[in-house]
Design an enzyme around this catalytic site. Structure first.
Site, PDB file in Angstrom:
ATOM      1  N   GLU A 180       0.795  -1.228   0.000  1.00 35.91           N
ATOM      2  CA  GLU A 180       0.000   0.000   0.000  1.00 35.91           C
ATOM      3  C   GLU A 180       0.836   1.292   0.000  1.00 35.91           C
TER       4      GLU A 180
ATOM      5  N   TYR B 268       3.396   1.972   2.033  1.00 28.74           N
ATOM      6  CA  TYR B 268       3.934   2.334   3.350  1.00 28.74           C
ATOM      7  C   TYR B 268       5.452   2.104   3.385  1.00 28.74           C
TER       8      TYR B 268
ATOM      9  N   ARG C  53       2.502  -8.663   4.238  1.00 30.42           N
ATOM     10  CA  ARG C  53       1.574  -8.108   3.239  1.00 30.42           C
ATOM     11  C   ARG C  53       2.424  -7.575   2.094  1.00 30.42           C
TER      12      ARG C  53
ATOM     13  N   HIS D 126      -1.752   3.819  -1.672  1.00 31.62           N
ATOM     14  CA  HIS D 126      -2.807   4.772  -1.318  1.00 31.62           C
ATOM     15  C   HIS D 126      -2.884   5.941  -2.297  1.00 31.62           C
TER      16      HIS D 126
ATOM     17  N   GLN E 231     -18.896   4.107   3.559  1.00 34.58           N
ATOM     18  CA  GLN E 231     -19.475   5.278   4.218  1.00 34.58           C
ATOM     19  C   GLN E 231     -19.275   5.309   5.732  1.00 34.58           C
TER      20      GLN E 231
HETATM   21  P1  FAD Z   1     -37.109   5.700   2.006  1.00 34.78           P
HETATM   22  O1  FAD Z   1     -36.027   4.868   1.481  1.00 34.78           O
HETATM   23  O2  FAD Z   1     -37.565   6.844   1.189  1.00 34.78           O
HETATM   24  O3  FAD Z   1     -38.360   4.765   2.343  1.00 34.78           O
HETATM   25  C1  FAD Z   1     -39.610   5.243   2.690  1.00 34.78           C
HETATM   26  C2  FAD Z   1     -40.651   4.190   2.380  1.00 34.78           C
HETATM   27  O4  FAD Z   1     -41.892   4.589   2.944  1.00 34.78           O
HETATM   28  C3  FAD Z   1     -40.920   3.988   0.898  1.00 34.78           C
HETATM   29  O5  FAD Z   1     -40.768   2.627   0.570  1.00 34.78           O
HETATM   30  C4  FAD Z   1     -42.363   4.445   0.701  1.00 34.78           C
HETATM   31  O6  FAD Z   1     -43.051   3.689  -0.289  1.00 34.78           O
HETATM   32  C5  FAD Z   1     -42.948   4.200   2.075  1.00 34.78           C
HETATM   33  N1  FAD Z   1     -44.125   5.032   2.425  1.00 34.78           N
HETATM   34  C6  FAD Z   1     -44.224   6.380   2.404  1.00 34.78           C
HETATM   35  N2  FAD Z   1     -45.449   6.743   2.860  1.00 34.78           N
HETATM   36  C7  FAD Z   1     -46.125   5.617   3.165  1.00 34.78           C
HETATM   37  C8  FAD Z   1     -47.421   5.342   3.698  1.00 34.78           C
HETATM   38  N3  FAD Z   1     -48.272   6.311   4.039  1.00 34.78           N
HETATM   39  N4  FAD Z   1     -47.789   4.044   3.855  1.00 34.78           N
HETATM   40  C9  FAD Z   1     -46.943   3.023   3.543  1.00 34.78           C
HETATM   41  N5  FAD Z   1     -45.699   3.249   3.055  1.00 34.78           N
HETATM   42  C10 FAD Z   1     -45.302   4.515   2.881  1.00 34.78           C
HETATM   43  N6  FAD Z   1     -27.710   6.479   0.626  1.00 34.78           N
HETATM   44  C11 FAD Z   1     -26.528   6.069   1.015  1.00 34.78           C
HETATM   45  O7  FAD Z   1     -26.256   6.077   2.210  1.00 34.78           O
HETATM   46  N7  FAD Z   1     -25.599   5.616   0.135  1.00 34.78           N
HETATM   47  C12 FAD Z   1     -25.848   5.576  -1.174  1.00 34.78           C
HETATM   48  O8  FAD Z   1     -24.969   5.166  -1.948  1.00 34.78           O
HETATM   49  C13 FAD Z   1     -27.109   5.994  -1.629  1.00 34.78           C
HETATM   50  N8  FAD Z   1     -27.389   5.981  -2.936  1.00 34.78           N
HETATM   51  C14 FAD Z   1     -28.607   6.396  -3.340  1.00 34.78           C
HETATM   52  C15 FAD Z   1     -28.886   6.388  -4.703  1.00 34.78           C
HETATM   53  C16 FAD Z   1     -30.117   6.806  -5.160  1.00 34.78           C
HETATM   54  C17 FAD Z   1     -30.381   6.804  -6.630  1.00 34.78           C
HETATM   55  C18 FAD Z   1     -31.101   7.242  -4.222  1.00 34.78           C
HETATM   56  C19 FAD Z   1     -32.457   7.682  -4.707  1.00 34.78           C
HETATM   57  C20 FAD Z   1     -30.825   7.272  -2.885  1.00 34.78           C
HETATM   58  C21 FAD Z   1     -29.575   6.860  -2.432  1.00 34.78           C
HETATM   59  N9  FAD Z   1     -29.230   6.898  -1.092  1.00 34.78           N
HETATM   60  C22 FAD Z   1     -28.019   6.461  -0.679  1.00 34.78           C
HETATM   61  C23 FAD Z   1     -30.135   7.477  -0.097  1.00 34.78           C
HETATM   62  C24 FAD Z   1     -30.860   6.398   0.705  1.00 34.78           C
HETATM   63  O9  FAD Z   1     -31.481   5.501  -0.175  1.00 34.78           O
HETATM   64  C25 FAD Z   1     -31.859   7.083   1.624  1.00 34.78           C
HETATM   65  O10 FAD Z   1     -31.182   7.907   2.525  1.00 34.78           O
HETATM   66  C26 FAD Z   1     -32.670   6.056   2.391  1.00 34.78           C
HETATM   67  O11 FAD Z   1     -33.378   5.223   1.504  1.00 34.78           O
HETATM   68  C27 FAD Z   1     -33.661   6.743   3.322  1.00 34.78           C
HETATM   69  O12 FAD Z   1     -34.340   5.741   4.014  1.00 34.78           O
HETATM   70  P2  FAD Z   1     -35.792   5.945   4.603  1.00 34.78           P
HETATM   71  O13 FAD Z   1     -36.173   4.617   5.122  1.00 34.78           O
HETATM   72  O14 FAD Z   1     -35.806   7.092   5.527  1.00 34.78           O
HETATM   73  O15 FAD Z   1     -36.731   6.361   3.399  1.00 34.78           O
HETATM   74  P1  NAP Z   2     -28.144  16.532  -1.625  1.00 37.74           P
HETATM   75  O1  NAP Z   2     -26.904  15.795  -1.425  1.00 37.74           O
HETATM   76  O2  NAP Z   2     -28.631  17.441  -0.573  1.00 37.74           O
HETATM   77  O3  NAP Z   2     -27.948  17.349  -2.970  1.00 37.74           O
HETATM   78  C1  NAP Z   2     -28.910  18.197  -3.482  1.00 37.74           C
HETATM   79  C2  NAP Z   2     -28.333  19.038  -4.606  1.00 37.74           C
HETATM   80  O4  NAP Z   2     -29.305  19.904  -5.091  1.00 37.74           O
HETATM   81  C3  NAP Z   2     -27.155  19.870  -4.184  1.00 37.74           C
HETATM   82  O5  NAP Z   2     -26.200  19.803  -5.238  1.00 37.74           O
HETATM   83  C4  NAP Z   2     -27.706  21.281  -4.064  1.00 37.74           C
HETATM   84  O6  NAP Z   2     -26.584  22.054  -4.402  1.00 37.74           O
HETATM   85  C5  NAP Z   2     -28.899  21.260  -5.029  1.00 37.74           C
HETATM   86  N1  NAP Z   2     -30.062  22.011  -4.550  1.00 37.74           N
HETATM   87  C6  NAP Z   2     -30.606  22.029  -3.306  1.00 37.74           C
HETATM   88  N2  NAP Z   2     -31.692  22.821  -3.275  1.00 37.74           N
HETATM   89  C7  NAP Z   2     -31.865  23.311  -4.517  1.00 37.74           C
HETATM   90  C8  NAP Z   2     -32.795  24.194  -5.112  1.00 37.74           C
HETATM   91  N3  NAP Z   2     -33.792  24.728  -4.408  1.00 37.74           N
HETATM   92  N4  NAP Z   2     -32.664  24.491  -6.418  1.00 37.74           N
HETATM   93  C9  NAP Z   2     -31.661  23.945  -7.144  1.00 37.74           C
HETATM   94  N5  NAP Z   2     -30.724  23.112  -6.633  1.00 37.74           N
HETATM   95  C10 NAP Z   2     -30.837  22.802  -5.333  1.00 37.74           C
HETATM   96  O7  NAP Z   2     -29.342  15.565  -1.939  1.00 37.74           O
HETATM   97  P2  NAP Z   2     -29.507  14.331  -2.907  1.00 37.74           P
HETATM   98  O8  NAP Z   2     -28.542  14.364  -4.040  1.00 37.74           O
HETATM   99  O9  NAP Z   2     -30.944  14.312  -3.215  1.00 37.74           O
HETATM  100  O10 NAP Z   2     -29.131  13.108  -2.016  1.00 37.74           O
HETATM  101  C11 NAP Z   2     -29.933  12.775  -0.883  1.00 37.74           C
HETATM  102  C12 NAP Z   2     -29.125  12.009   0.107  1.00 37.74           C
HETATM  103  O11 NAP Z   2     -28.849  10.712  -0.394  1.00 37.74           O
HETATM  104  C13 NAP Z   2     -27.797  12.691   0.344  1.00 37.74           C
HETATM  105  O12 NAP Z   2     -27.773  13.272   1.647  1.00 37.74           O
HETATM  106  C14 NAP Z   2     -26.783  11.628   0.190  1.00 37.74           C
HETATM  107  O13 NAP Z   2     -26.051  11.450   1.395  1.00 37.74           O
HETATM  108  C15 NAP Z   2     -27.546  10.354  -0.094  1.00 37.74           C
HETATM  109  N6  NAP Z   2     -26.882   9.724  -1.225  1.00 37.74           N
HETATM  110  C16 NAP Z   2     -25.641   9.264  -1.039  1.00 37.74           C
HETATM  111  C17 NAP Z   2     -24.972   8.698  -2.086  1.00 37.74           C
HETATM  112  C18 NAP Z   2     -23.591   8.155  -1.892  1.00 37.74           C
HETATM  113  O14 NAP Z   2     -22.995   7.708  -2.858  1.00 37.74           O
HETATM  114  N7  NAP Z   2     -23.048   8.150  -0.709  1.00 37.74           N
HETATM  115  C19 NAP Z   2     -25.567   8.625  -3.327  1.00 37.74           C
HETATM  116  C20 NAP Z   2     -26.833   9.119  -3.488  1.00 37.74           C
HETATM  117  C21 NAP Z   2     -27.486   9.686  -2.426  1.00 37.74           C
HETATM  118  P3  NAP Z   2     -26.605  23.592  -4.857  1.00 37.74           P
HETATM  119  O15 NAP Z   2     -27.505  24.247  -3.850  1.00 37.74           O
HETATM  120  O16 NAP Z   2     -25.202  24.063  -4.782  1.00 37.74           O
HETATM  121  O17 NAP Z   2     -27.104  23.579  -6.243  1.00 37.74           O
HETATM  122 FE1  SF4 Z   3     -17.915  -0.353   5.142  1.00 36.00          FE
HETATM  123 FE2  SF4 Z   3     -20.194  -1.460   5.944  1.00 36.00          FE
HETATM  124 FE3  SF4 Z   3     -20.136  -0.036   3.682  1.00 36.00          FE
HETATM  125 FE4  SF4 Z   3     -18.974  -2.454   3.851  1.00 36.00          FE
HETATM  126  S1  SF4 Z   3     -21.156  -1.977   3.992  1.00 36.00           S
HETATM  127  S2  SF4 Z   3     -18.080  -0.634   2.960  1.00 36.00           S
HETATM  128  S3  SF4 Z   3     -18.195  -2.412   5.921  1.00 36.00           S
HETATM  129  S4  SF4 Z   3     -19.750   0.733   5.730  1.00 36.00           S
END
Ligand code: FAD
Ligand code: NAP
Ligand code: SF4
Length: 676
Positions: free
Chosen positions: A170, A172, A220, A258, A345
């Site tokens: 890595e 080191y 390693r 790294h 993460q």
């Molecule tokens: P949600 O996942 O939004 O789940 C809410 C659920 O509630 C839904 O299934 C909905 O159908 C249900 N629901 C709502 N109202 C009702 C009701 N009245 N009755 C019954 N059911 C209901 N996060 C990461 O940490 N790492 C990532 O790499 C990552 N990648 C992402 C990529 C994408 C494209 C997206 C869209 C999100 C990503 N996220 C990622 C974000 C992550 O998925 C969300 O932070 C997470 O899903 C939030 O979990 P939650 O349970 O609060 O809500």
């Molecule tokens: P986000 O990370 O808060 O990004 C929202 C984006 O929209 C920002 O670029 C923001 O930047 C812009 N924005 C916010 N308000 C706006 C407005 N009123 N008008 C125009 N632009 C606006 O949210 P997200 O992309 O929806 O992701 C949601 C969560 O999912 C995140 O917190 C993230 O942690 C998680 N997630 C994580 C991963 C991962 O790989 N770890 C992947 C997907 C999602 P500007 O204001 O500068 O434009």
């Molecule tokens: Fe790290 Fe858990 Fe994500 Fe695996 S799933 S990369 S152990 S945070």
């Protein structure tokens, strides 16, 4: 174990090291958890490693411990210099031995990666990822560092460790001596290859002399440096053979320094992407060889061993995600394994931001003493509304604690937004988390009501003691002139494939979802995360190992995006600053290579038939596009709580949508459930 019913015969074959036998072929690879740095955290480390030993892993390697003042923060002494540490470390080794496991301590000399001013390296060559310039080590200092490895190993033997891992990869300290890239010396520690490998060989043979024959020494070895000026394949073999002669018991594989700008463990990297490297060296080395990187299921591990790529597999993060990975595989319950999705993460990103490591899919990891699932003395009838990550974590944990749980979701499947995440090329691992939760829902008897959008009046009329509201979020609709123009699409419709998208696209918002939408729209055909040779081509790695360090003179070959894509944000800073610390750069580099245009400092003026009108750093521009995809963040969705008279808890996005990610959602759901 019954070998007829065991689906993983190679994985569970003992490995005889001569003086001792490992009970299976799984090594828990070294992970810095941050616990190592907290004074008095031996009980926590004992609980963490003890749990993994209980889960059946044969051999554990601890996180790296530094042997020298040239690595440690100013004023700190290496632990081996404090005799009182012997008994404290016995807590760890006893916890592992109690469960019939074995444990080695990793000795990690950070060399020029040390994050302090007083650092040494073979030569005064600064690394771009560290602001400090190392001093070229003097002969006296080199001798001192060799002695530190020896004294540390003797300390480990006294503390009950079964061996040590000497970190030689890595990029080191030891690796820095080996490679011309960092070793510019002209004395007997530099110049010829024989001189450059003298230090690691000297360390191993002197450690072996000091600890005797019945002590494991893992080295390693960097088999693929992935940086210019690294070792070539012949040199790796020559060093590996000399290490065997010097007395190593096992050779572990290191992939990439790294400072290399090639992903090696992130979720975009295919599973078992680098075992072909170990396979090319295994037959030439007399010690057993371990392979590593992105091995996260027992099936993958078994395949690697059956193919003969290695004698053992190393899994590190998969054992953070599930301490009982090995015992579940042994019991033929692979579907019950909580799979590491390689997101970094809660593990690596935490370490790089000074926090204790944990795991996105398993918040108990490294919190074994404080967060435990135990039978509840106050059993309740619970409704969990929303089967996204937050609701799933709460439902299965509460059920495991003995509560009667009904889980509702309006959708016809569990997962919430993970059903979008799993469609992003390179995020296929999210399928595994949903498989795991489905398994736990079934096994703990959660009543699952899908396609059921529950209302507050239905809940009020029920006999639930408490309601957990995990209804997630709704996408934010920004206030832009023309936002209701027919060209404007929401990310949910785009990623779920409900709408077709034109060839020219502007994405509003460059957070995690904006980046993922760009990834989704810029792919044509199979994702390289599913295809090892395509991945290697994309990042310029020579699978024949003719190129020095696997990369010298190799052109990367990335398929350009079939669409013209503008990724826009209002902030003037570079895009992607909010992405994961250890993975953001991969997303950025990948999209730039595909030709995605990144626009910071955008003011959105209007959307009309001409396209998206913006001011970019106050300069007017019209982006001629077919579609605008809105990824402008999210707002909490909690209308269910209006008029809800039952006691309720808000979790996940329904609680706070800003900066929500699955790590917080799962952690919050789990912690709430154990406290009910
Ligand atoms: P949600 O996942 O939004 O789940 C809410 C659920 O509630 C839904 O299934 C909905 O159908 C249900 N629901 C709502 N109202 C009702 C009701 N009245 N009755 C019954 N059911 C209901 N996060 C990461 O940490 N790492 C990532 O790499 C990552 N990648 C992402 C990529 C994408 C494209 C997206 C869209 C999100 C990503 N996220 C990622 C974000 C992550 O998925 C969300 O932070 C997470 O899903 C939030 O979990 P939650 O349970 O609060 O809500
Ligand atoms: P986000 O990370 O808060 O990004 C929202 C984006 O929209 C920002 O670029 C923001 O930047 C812009 N924005 C916010 N308000 C706006 C407005 N009123 N008008 C125009 N632009 C606006 O949210 P997200 O992309 O929806 O992701 C949601 C969560 O999912 C995140 O917190 C993230 O942690 C998680 N997630 C994580 C991963 C991962 O790989 N770890 C992947 C997907 C999602 P500007 O204001 O500068 O434009
Ligand atoms: Fe790290 Fe858990 Fe994500 Fe695996 S799933 S990369 S152990 S945070």
């Amino acid at each position: 174990m019954n070998s007829i019913s065991n689906p993983y015969p190679r994985l569970f074959e003992p490995l005889d090291l001569g003086f001792t036998t490992l009970k299976n072929r799984v090594l828990m690879g070294s992970m810095h958890t941050g616990l190592e740095d907290i004074p008095g955290s031996h009980e926590r480390m004992a609980a963490f490693y003890g749990e993994r030993a209980k889960g059946g892993v044969a051999l554990i390697v601890t996180g790296g411990f530094m042997p020298s003042e040239y690595c440690l923060p100013p004023g700190e002494e290496p632990i081996f210099k404090d005799p009182a540490q012997i008994e404290k470390h016995r807590l760890i080794t006893n916890a592992v031995h109690e469960h019939d496991g074995k444990i080695c301590l990793q000795i990690l000399h950070t060399g020029r990666y040390a994050r302090q001013e007083n650092l040494i390296a073979p030569s005064a060559v600064k690394v771009p990822i560290n602001k400090f310039v190392p001093n070229a080590a003097t002969d006296e200092q080199i001798e001192g560092e060799i002695q530190a490895f020896v004294d540390f190993s003797v300390f480990c033997k006294k503390a009950g460790y079964d061996g040590v891992e000497i970190m030689g990869s890595e990029g080191y300290f030891l690796n820095e001596f080996i490679a011309e890239r960092t070793n510019r010396r002209t004395d007997s520690w530099g110049g010829s290859f024989e001189n450059r490998i003298r230090l690691p060989l000297e360390v191993v043979s002197r450690v072996r002399d000091a600890v005797g024959e019945d002590f494991i020494i893992i080295f390693r070895l960097s088999m693929l440096d992935l940086v210019e000026g690294g070792s070539n394949a012949d040199e790796v073999v020559q060093l590996g053979q000399a290490l065997c002669t010097a007395g190593v018991s096992i050779i572990n594989t290191g992939i990439g320094w790294h400072e290399a700008t090639i992903p090696t463990i992130a979720t975009k990297v295919p599973r078992a992407a680098f075992t072909w490297v170990t396979a090319q060296f295994r037959d030439k080395l007399s010690a057993p060889v371990i392979t590593s990187n992105r091995i996260n299921t027992p099936d993958v591990a078994e395949e690697i061993l059956t193919r003969g790529d290695a004698d053992m597999v190393s899994m590190a993060r998969p054992l953070l995600a599930d301490a009982f990975f090995v015992s579940k595989a042994a019991a033929n319950q692979a579907d019950a394994i909580n799979t590491c999705i390689a997101c970094n993460q809660a593990c690596l990103d935490h370490i790089f931001s000074g926090q204790i490591s944990s795991c996105l899919v398993n918040p108990m990891a490294c919190h074994e003493l404080e967060l435990q699932i135990a039978p509840s003395s106050n059993k309740k009838k619970l409704a969990v509304v929303g089967a996204g990550p937050a609701g799933l974590a709460a439902a299965v944990t509460a059920a495991e604690c003995g509560h009667a749980v009904t889980l509702y979701d309006g959708d016809d499947k569990i997962g919430g937004q993970f059903n979008l995440a799993k469609r992003i090329p390179g995020k296929e691992e999210f399928h595994e988390t949903l498989r795991y939760y489905q398994n736990r829902l079934d096994n703990f008897g959660v009543e699952l009501k899908l396609s059921t959008r529950v209302t507050s009046s239905e809940l009020n009329a029920s006999d639930y003691d408490e309601v957990i509201v995990a209804t997630g979020i709704e996408p934010r609709v920004p206030d832009i002139d023309g936002i209701d123009h027919p060209s404007v699409l929401g990310y949910v419709d785009v990623i779920s494939g409900k709408v077709s998208v034109g060839e020219r696209v502007a994405i509003i918002g460059a957070g995690g979802i904006g980046f993922d939408a760009a990834e989704f729209l810029s792919h044509a055909g199979e994702a390289t995360s599913q295809n090892i040779p395509a991945f290697m081509q994309e990042w310029g790695i020579d699978m024949d190992l003719k190129a020095r360090a696997g990369v010298e003179g190799v052109e990367a070959n990335i398929t350009p995006s079939p669409r013209t894509i503008y990724l826009c944000q209002r902030k003037p800073e570079g895009l992607g600053k909010t992405l994961g610390k250890t993975t953001g750069w991969i997303h950025r580099i990948g999209l730039v290579k595909k030709g995605i245009k990144m626009l910071a400092g955008c003011q959105y003026v209007r959307i009309d038939d001409q396209g998206l009108h913006v001011l970019v750093n106050n300069e007017p521009r019209t982006l001629e596009i077919d579609n605008v995809v809105v990824c402008a963040g999210q707002e909490p969705l909690r209308e269910l709580t209006e008029g809800l008279t039952r006691p309720y808890h808000l979790i996940g996005g329904a609680d706070v949508a800003a900066e929500l990610d699955a790590k917080r959602a799962i952690d919050q759901g789990t912690r709430l459930a154990v406290e009910l």
